[in-house]
Design an enzyme around this catalytic site. Sequence first.
Site, PDB file in Angstrom:
ATOM      1  N   LYS A 101       0.867  -1.184   0.000  1.00  0.00           N
ATOM      2  CA  LYS A 101       0.000   0.000   0.000  1.00  0.00           C
ATOM      3  C   LYS A 101       0.902   1.233   0.000  1.00  0.00           C
ATOM      4  CE  LYS A 101      -4.411   0.796   2.296  1.00  0.00           C
ATOM      5  NZ  LYS A 101      -5.132   0.642   3.552  1.00  0.00           N
TER       6      LYS A 101
HETATM    7  O1  G3P Z   1      -7.814   1.272   5.428  1.00  0.00           O
HETATM    8  C1  G3P Z   1      -8.112   2.506   4.877  1.00  0.00           C
HETATM    9  C2  G3P Z   1      -9.439   3.081   5.241  1.00  0.00           C
HETATM   10  O2  G3P Z   1     -10.457   2.152   5.030  1.00  0.00           O
HETATM   11  C3  G3P Z   1      -9.511   3.760   6.564  1.00  0.00           C
HETATM   12  O3  G3P Z   1     -10.792   4.031   6.980  1.00  0.00           O
HETATM   13  O4  G3P Z   1     -12.324   4.488   8.830  1.00  0.00           O
HETATM   14  O5  G3P Z   1      -9.929   5.159   9.057  1.00  0.00           O
HETATM   15  O6  G3P Z   1     -11.441   6.387   7.505  1.00  0.00           O
HETATM   16  P1  G3P Z   1     -11.141   5.082   8.144  1.00  0.00           P
END
Ligand code: G3P
Length: 220
Positions: free
Chosen positions: A83
């Site tokens: 990533k």
């Molecule tokens: O893994 C990346 C993403 O899905 C993070 O989500 O909930 O931290 O905005 P969030």
Amino acid sequence: MKIFIDSANIRLIDSFMGMGIVDGVTTNPSLLAKENSDPTVQVKKILKLVPGHVSIEVVSTEYEKMVREATAISRLGRNAVAKIPMTKDGMRAVRTLSNAGVKTNVTLIFSSAQAILAAKAGATYASPFIGRLDDIGTNGMELARDIISIYRNYSIKTKVLVASIRNPMHVIDAAKAGADVVTLPPEILSLMFSHPLTDSGLKKFLLDWSGLAAKFKKWF
Ligand code: G3P
């Protein structure tokens, strides 16, 4: 549409295995920090547990270091995906990694312009963070729809991985839009199983059955 789990928690990921609903996992530095255990051991366990793609994020920000780190990540398993954040160094790294056959997931995408660049650089996945856009009063799903249609216009191979999912409606809307993948926290995935009519319906079936079972003992 593939469903990935957005978590680094082995117990939670494992609780969904064996149903055929988990196609992969995404992790990030925050999710790994939450587990508070050796991250290398943790990601190796996830890579073993889940046959599908598992995204593991680099924490370097300079091109050479990113490439080195991502290459090491890719060697952890055939299903490992590096990533990479959406930066200039990041896109240079994605191009180098893509040429070397390393799978990449460009993260922290908040605009269609960024998604176009991620695809040009040769990313395997592009991850728009829709929930974080909603959080600041913008329509995150609109961005996902735009990216999907732009990629379709040019038959771009980069897969749209809708991330930062906040509720089951996000999943449904992503599916309607034709997203390749959604990644969602285990809590949201759990919510997708539930419906009050399923619960009350099952309760009634079992109640009716108990009367019959009292009269006729023989059943499988
Ligand atoms: O893994 C990346 C993403 O899905 C993070 O989500 O909930 O931290 O905005 P969030």
